[in-house]
Design a protein around this motif. Structure first.
Motif, mmCIF file in Angstrom:
data_model
loop_
_atom_site.group_PDB
_atom_site.id
_atom_site.type_symbol
_atom_site.label_atom_id
_atom_site.label_comp_id
_atom_site.label_asym_id
_atom_site.label_seq_id
_atom_site.Cartn_x
_atom_site.Cartn_y
_atom_site.Cartn_z
ATOM 1 N N THR A 70 10.098 26.885 15.578
ATOM 2 C CA THR A 70 9.224 26.732 17.012
ATOM 3 C C THR A 70 9.949 26.073 17.977
ATOM 4 N N GLU A 71 10.915 25.321 17.710
ATOM 5 C CA GLU A 71 11.735 24.772 19.008
ATOM 6 C C GLU A 71 12.906 25.758 19.407
ATOM 7 N N ILE A 72 13.164 26.560 18.704
ATOM 8 C CA ILE A 72 14.299 27.656 19.037
ATOM 9 C C ILE A 72 13.549 28.735 19.808
ATOM 10 N N LEU A 73 12.370 29.080 19.340
ATOM 11 C CA LEU A 73 11.570 30.226 20.319
ATOM 12 C C LEU A 73 11.079 29.508 21.494
ATOM 13 N N HIS A 74 10.556 28.099 21.614
ATOM 14 C CA HIS A 74 10.055 27.732 22.835
ATOM 15 C C HIS A 74 11.237 27.242 24.021
ATOM 16 N N LYS A 75 12.321 27.072 23.388
ATOM 17 C CA LYS A 75 13.617 26.793 23.968
ATOM 18 C C LYS A 75 13.979 28.153 24.675
ATOM 19 N N ALA A 76 14.162 29.047 23.926
ATOM 20 C CA ALA A 76 14.483 30.494 24.357
ATOM 21 C C ALA A 76 13.560 31.046 25.410
ATOM 22 N N ALA A 77 12.062 30.899 25.346
ATOM 23 C CA ALA A 77 11.277 31.144 26.413
ATOM 24 C C ALA A 77 11.274 30.598 27.690
ATOM 25 N N GLN A 78 11.527 29.100 27.482
ATOM 26 C CA GLN A 78 11.772 28.425 28.589
ATOM 27 C C GLN A 78 13.157 28.727 29.528
ATOM 28 N N GLU B 48 5.254 36.668 22.043
ATOM 29 C CA GLU B 48 3.838 35.863 22.086
ATOM 30 C C GLU B 48 4.047 34.740 23.107
ATOM 31 N N LEU B 49 5.242 34.401 23.477
ATOM 32 C CA LEU B 49 5.421 33.457 24.532
ATOM 33 C C LEU B 49 5.959 33.827 25.922
ATOM 34 N N ILE B 50 6.587 35.030 26.099
ATOM 35 C CA ILE B 50 6.862 35.464 27.379
ATOM 36 C C ILE B 50 6.953 36.866 27.358
ATOM 37 N N GLU B 51 6.722 37.344 28.516
ATOM 38 C CA GLU B 51 6.538 38.866 28.791
ATOM 39 C C GLU B 51 7.973 39.758 28.512
ATOM 40 N N LEU B 52 8.093 40.582 27.787
ATOM 41 C CA LEU B 52 9.234 41.320 27.229
ATOM 42 C C LEU B 52 9.273 42.627 27.297
ATOM 43 N N GLU B 53 10.324 43.335 27.836
ATOM 44 C CA GLU B 53 10.270 44.775 28.083
ATOM 45 C C GLU B 53 10.087 45.437 26.442
ATOM 46 N N SER B 54 9.347 46.439 26.478
ATOM 47 C CA SER B 54 8.867 46.731 24.929
ATOM 48 C C SER B 54 9.994 47.384 24.234
ATOM 49 N N MET C 233 15.600 53.851 23.941
ATOM 50 C CA MET C 233 15.167 52.942 24.978
ATOM 51 C C MET C 233 16.093 53.058 26.190
ATOM 52 N N ASN C 234 15.507 52.876 27.209
ATOM 53 C CA ASN C 234 16.177 52.843 28.565
ATOM 54 C C ASN C 234 16.406 51.264 29.050
ATOM 55 N N PHE C 235 17.685 51.406 29.760
ATOM 56 C CA PHE C 235 17.954 50.157 30.252
ATOM 57 C C PHE C 235 17.129 49.740 31.610
ATOM 58 N N THR C 236 16.228 48.440 31.577
ATOM 59 C CA THR C 236 15.382 48.343 32.659
ATOM 60 C C THR C 236 15.526 47.043 33.052
ATOM 61 N N ASN C 237 14.764 46.817 34.339
ATOM 62 C CA ASN C 237 14.762 45.329 34.903
ATOM 63 C C ASN C 237 13.819 44.472 33.832
ATOM 64 N N GLY C 238 13.840 43.191 33.964
ATOM 65 C CA GLY C 238 13.048 42.283 32.771
ATOM 66 C C GLY C 238 13.969 41.647 31.724
ATOM 67 N N ILE C 239 13.250 41.497 30.824
ATOM 68 C CA ILE C 239 13.898 40.847 29.606
ATOM 69 C C ILE C 239 14.024 41.702 28.421
ATOM 70 N N MET C 240 14.764 42.226 28.110
ATOM 71 C CA MET C 240 15.266 42.980 27.170
ATOM 72 C C MET C 240 15.588 42.369 25.656
ATOM 73 N N VAL C 241 15.162 42.553 24.629
ATOM 74 C CA VAL C 241 15.706 41.939 23.454
ATOM 75 C C VAL C 241 16.501 43.235 22.588
ATOM 76 N N LEU C 242 17.604 42.960 22.434
ATOM 77 C CA LEU C 242 18.750 44.050 21.689
ATOM 78 C C LEU C 242 19.591 43.423 20.749
ATOM 79 N N PRO C 243 19.857 44.316 19.554
ATOM 80 C CA PRO C 243 20.854 44.233 18.946
ATOM 81 C C PRO C 243 22.339 44.339 19.699
ATOM 82 N N ILE C 244 23.363 43.513 19.174
ATOM 83 C CA ILE C 244 24.805 43.722 20.063
ATOM 84 C C ILE C 244 25.077 45.034 20.293
#
Ligand SMILES: Nc1ncnc2c1ncn2[C@@H]1O[C@H](COP(=O)(O)OP(=O)(O)OP(=O)(O)O)[C@@H](O)[C@H]1O
Length: 744
Positions: free
Chosen positions: A624-632, A664-670, A678-689
Motif C-alpha cells: 500500500t505504501e509503495i503504491l501511495h508513494k508512487a502516486a504522490q 486506481e490512484l492516479i490517471e495513467l495513459e492506457s 502503443m504510442n508515446f504520449t504525454n502523461g504518465i506511461m507505465v512501461l517495461p524497460i
C-alpha cells in the motif's frame, strides 16, 4: 580625465555599438521576413492554380484515358511538392534563421607555405531551410549546405570547409552568432567567443521534451556534425553513451545526405530499422520537420518478413515469434545453460558462417561440376565450371544455373555447327542439355533446407574444413526443437532471408541503398553479417551503445566483431560520442555508479553541466505504501509541469500488475494488451524497460528495483542503466525489501 570617466565613455560607446548592431540584425530579420512573405504569397497563388487544375483533371478522369492519368499523377506530385515547400516557408516566416557566420576566404595554401592571398568577405545567415530572393540571390543558407558546416565545426579563427566540388576552402572566421527568434521577432543573440558552448546548450536542454524527437540544427555539436556530414559512400558505426544524440544525429544525417546527394540517393531506398514500433514512430516523427519524406521504417522482424515475402503465418500463429521479453519471468538469469548458449550462438558469426559453408556445399550438390565430354571432346571442364562459380560467387544459385546452362548450350551449338549438322538436329541436341545444370526452380522449400542445415550442425565430419566453432549437441537439439515446434526468432528469420538470397534472384534486394539501424547493440552481429551479404551496394549508419545491450546473450557487448569482421576498419568509420545531453548531472552520475559494478568495458559519460534535483530513493514498508508513494511522486511531478512521465518496470508482467493497481490512484495513459502497438504520449506511461529504449521522459519513476528483480550481473546492470538514463530532469526510485546491490 580620471580613469572612471574613461571607463564611462567607453561604456557608452560600447552600448551604442551594441545597440546599432542589434538594429542591424533586426533590419536583416525584417528583410528576410519580407522576402519569405513574398515567396509565400507567390507559392500560395501557384498552389491554388495547381490545385484547381488537378481538381478539374480529377473531375474529368476516365480510366481509359492514359494521357489524362499521367497528367493527373504529375499534377498531384507538383501539388505535394508545393504544399511541402509552402509549409517550410511558413515555418521560416516565424524563424527565418538561427545562425550567422562572417568570414573571409583565404587563398589556396601553397605547398612551400607562401603567403595566402586574401579573397572576398562574406556574411551568411544560416537557417533550417534555404531562402532565395531570386535564382541567383541566396538570402539564407540551408543548414545542410557545405558552407554551413563552418557554423558547426569552427570557432572564430582560421578554418576550412569542403566545397561542393570537393575543394578545401580555407577561411578566416570572424564572427559566429546564434539567434533566438520567436514569431518573426528578435529575442536575443549570442556570439561564440562571448558565451560558452555548454552555457548556451543548457538553455535548450532545460526545457521539457515533446513526444517526438526534436531537431537540433541550431545546436549540433562539432563531433555530431562530423557524423552527420560524413559521406554515404561508406558505412558509419557510432558508439554513443545514453543521451549523446545518436538517434537525433542519425535523423539529421538522413536529411543531410538526401539534400546533398540528391542525384545518387533516393529516400525510398533508405530503411530505418528500430527495435519496436513505438520507438520508430517517435524517432521518425522528426523527419518531415527535417524535410525528409518517404523513408521506409520497420522493425527488424518486419524488414526480414518483408524480404522473405512470406509471413510464416505469424498472425495465424502457425509460427510463434519468440520475443525475449514477452515471457512472464522476473529475471533474465533463469534461463538454462543450454538456452543461454543457444542465444549466444544465434547472435554470433559462427551461426551464419556455418550456414554459408552449408550452402556452398548445397550448391555443389545441385550444380554438377565435372568434365562435360561431348562428341569425344571435353567441352566444359570441371576447372572451368568451378572458376565460373567462384567469379559469380555473389549471384544466387538460380542465376548461376541459368548462366551455366546458357554457356553450355552455346558450346553444344558450336560443336554441332562445326560438324555441319542440320538445324533440327542442333535443336534436338540443345534441348537435351537445356537443364544440364538444373532446372530453374520457382519456389524453394526454405524451411526444409534450413532444417537440413540445422541437422547438419551435428555432423562434425561434414564441417571438418569449417573455420568457425560448432555448437554443442544439446544446443543444436534445442535449436531444432524450437524450429520444428514452430517457434522462431529474428535470427531464424535472418538466416532464412540469407538462404532465400543465396537461392533465388529477387528484386527487393536491389532497392536497398542505405540502412540506418538504431539501438544496434540489441541485435547480434550475425544479423549485420547477414544484411551485408543480402545487399551488395548498400551502406549503413549504425547507432548503438554496448552499455545498453538489453539482449545480453544475443546482442553486442563490444564492437570488435562488427568493426573487424563485418565492416572494414579501413574503409568504414567508427565514431565515439561521449557527451550526454539528456540527463542532469545528478542522473548521469547515478547511472555511472551502476556501471562501476560491471566487469565489461564502459565508455565514460561526460554530462553537459546541467543540474537538477538529487535522485530520490524511497523505501516502502508495504505494498500500500509503495503504491501511495508512487502516486504522490507522480502527482508532484505533474504539478511541477512535467509533461512526459514514466513508471518503468522490469517485465511486461510486472508492468500490467503495477498499471492495474496504480490506475486506481492516479490517471495513467492506457496500457494496451499488445504493448508493441502503443504510442508515446504525454502523461504518465507505465512501461517495461525494453519498451522505453531510445525514449526520454521529463520524470522517471523506477519501480521496485529490489535485489530479487535485479541481480548483480552485467546483464542487469545494462537494464538498470537504460532505465535510469531515460530521465531528463527527475529520477525517483521506490522499492520494498532489499534494494538491488547494483543501486546501493
Ligand atoms: N547538440 C544537441 N543540442 C541540443 N540537444 C541535443 C543535442 N544532441 C542531443 N540532444 C538532445 O539530447 C537528447 C538525447 O538525444 P538522443 O535520444 O538522440 O540520444 P541517444 O544517444 O539516441 O540516446 P539513447 O542511447 O539513450 O537512446 C534529445 O533530447 C536530444 O534532443
Amino acid at each position: 580625465m580620471g580613469n572612471g570617466e574613461m571607463d564611462g565613455s567607453h561604456l557608452v560607446e560600447r552600448h551604442e555599438e551594441l545597440r546599432s548592431e542589434w538594429e542591424r540584425e533586426e533590419e536583416q530579420l525584417k528583410k528576410c521576413v519580407e522576402i519569405i512573405q513574398h515567396n509565400v504569397e507567390a507559392q500560395s497563388a501557384e498552389l491554388a492554380k495547381v490545385r484547381a487544375e488537378t481538381k478539374e483533371m480529377y473531375d474529368n478522369y476516365r480510366s481509359d484515358n492514359p494521357e489524362l492519368h499521367n497528367d493527373l499523377v504529375i499534377g498531384l506530385s507538383m501539388q505535394t511538392d508545393l504544399e511541402r515547400s509552402l509549409t517550410k516557408n511558413l515555418a521560416a516566416l516565424k524563424k527565418p534563421f538561427f545562425g550567422r557566420i562572417d568570414y573571409r576566404e583565404l587563398g589556396m595554401e601553397t605547398r612551400d607555405g607562401e603567403e595566402e592571398e586574401e579573397k572576398k568577405q562574406f556574411s551568411l545567415y544560416v537557417g533550417k531551410n534555404g531562402v532565395s530572393k531570386s535564382s541567383t540571390e541566396i538570402i539564407i543558407v540551408d543548414w545542410r549546405a557545405p558552407v554551413a558546416s563552418v557554423y558547426y565545426d569552427s570557432d572564430v579563427g582560421e578554418s576550412s570547409y569542403l566545397s561542393p566540388y570537393g575543394d578545401q576552402i580555407h577561411i578566416a572566421l570572424d564572427l559566429k552568432r546564434t539567434f533566438e527568434i520567436k514569431d518573426s521577432s528578435l529575442v536575443d543573440y549570442y556570439d561564440t567567443d562571448v558565451i560558452a558552448n555548454d552555457e548556451f546548450l543548457t538553455k535548450y536542454l532545460g526545457k521539457n521534451k515533446e513526444v517526438v524527437l526534436g531537431e537540433i540544427i541550431a545546436t549540433i555539436q562539432k563531433e555530431q556534425n562530423d557524423i552527420i556530414r560524413d559521406t554515404p559512400w561508406h558505412s558509419v558505426i557510432v558508439q554513443g553513451v545514453a543521451g549523446s544524440g545518436k538517434t537525433t544525429v542519425a535523423m539529421h544525417r538522413i536529411s543531410y545526405i538526401l539534400y546533398n546527394y540528391k542525384e545518387r540517393c533516393r529516400s525510398d531506398e533508405f530503411y530505418i530499422i528500430g527495435s519496436n514500433k513505438m520507438l520508430l514512430n517517435y524517432i521518425t516523427g522528426v523527419l518531415p520537420n527535417l524535410d525528409v519524406y518517404n523513408i521506409n521504417q520497420m522493425t527488424l522482424e518486419e524488414f526480414l518478413v518483408y524480404l522473405l515475402d512470406m509471413d510464416f503465418q505469424l498472425k495465424k500463429k502457425k509460427y510463434i515469434l519468440i520475443s525475449p521479453f514477452a515471457k512472464s519471468r522476473k529475471r533474465a538469469g533463469e534461463n538454462s545453460r543450454v538456452r543461454t548458449l543457444l542465444k549466444r550462438y544465434k547472435g554470433s558469426l559462427d551461426f551464419i558462417r556455418a550456414l554459408e559453408y552449408y550452402l556452398d556445399w548445397y550448391e555443389m550438390t545441385i550444380i554438377r561440376s565435372e568434365d562435360i565430354i561431348y562428341h569425344g571432346k571435353n567441352i566444359y571442364s570441371e576447372n572451368e565450371i568451378r572458376e565460373f562459380l567462384s567469379i559469380f560467387k555473389e549471384k544466387p544459385l538460380s542465376e548461376k544455373q541459368e548462366l551455366l546452362n546458357k554457356r553450355l548450350l552455346s558450346k553444344i551449338r558450336l560443336v554441332n555447327e562445326r560438324e555441319q549438322q542440320e538445324k533440327e538436329v542442333i535443336s534436338i541436341e540443345v534441348k537435351k542439355y537445356k537443364d544440364y545444370f538444373g532446372k530453374k526452380v520457382a519456389k524453394y522449400d526454405l524451411e526444409k533446407i534450413y532444417l537440413d542445415f540445422l541437422k547438419s550442425l551435428l555432423d562434425t565430419g561434414f564441417y571438418k574444413e569449417f573455420s568457425g566453432v560448432l555448437p554443442e549437441k544439446e544446443v543444436v537439439s534445442l535449436l531444432m526443437e524450437d524450429f520444428t515446434g514452430k517457434k522462431i526468432d529474428i535470427y531464424d528469420l535472418a538466416m532464412l532471408t540469407y538462404l532465400k538470397r543465396r537461392l533465388k534472384f529477387t528484386k527487393d534486394f536491389e532497392y536497398v541503398s542505405h540502412i540506418i539501424v538504431d539501438e544496434a547493440q540489441d541485435f547480434g552481429v550475425s544479423v549485420f553479417y547477414c544484411m551485408k551479404q543480402l545487399f551488395a551496394n548498400c551502406t549503413y549508419t549504425i547507432m548503438g551503445d554496448i552499455t545498453q545491450n538489453i539482449h545480453y546473450d544475443t546482442g553486442m557487448n563490444d564492437w570488435e566483431a562488427l568493426r573487424g569482421k563485418v565492416f572494414s576498419e579501413e574503409k568504414d568509420k567508427f565514431y565515439v560520442l561521449a557527451k550526454s545531453y539528456r540527463n542532469t548531472v545528478e542522473i548521469s552520475n547515478y547511472a555511472s555508479r551502476v556501471l562501476k559494478h560491471c566487469t565489461f568495458k564502459t565508455y565514460d559519460i561526460e554530462p553537459i553541466i546541467r543540474h537538477g534535483s538529487e535522485v530520490e530513493v524511497y523505501e516502502a514498508k508495504s505494498e500500500t505504501e509503495i503504491l501511495h508513494k508512487a502516486a504522490q511522486i507522480l502527482k508532484c511531478s505533474k504539478e511541477a509541469g512535467y509533461t512526459t512521465q514514466a513508471v518503468i518496470c522490469r517485465t511486461e508482467e510486472e508492468t500490467k500488475e503495477v498499471y492495474d493497481k496504480l490506475k486506481e490512484l492516479i490517471e495513467l495513459e492506457s496500457l494496451k494488451e499488445n504493448m508493441e502497438e502503443m504510442n508515446f504520449t504525454n502523461g504518465i506511461m507505465v512501461l517495461p524497460i525494453h519498451m522505453t529504449k531510445g525514449l526520454e521522459f521529463d520524470s522517471v519513476l523506477l519501480w521496485n528495483p529490489d535485489s530479487s528483480s535485479y541481480e548483480k550481473s552485467d546483464a542487469d546492470a545494462k537494464l538498470l542503466y537504460v532505465a535510469i538514463t531515460r530521465a531528463l530532469h527527475e529520477l525517483h526510485i521506490v522499492y520494498m525489501g532489499e534494494l538491488a546491490e547494483l543501486l546501493s
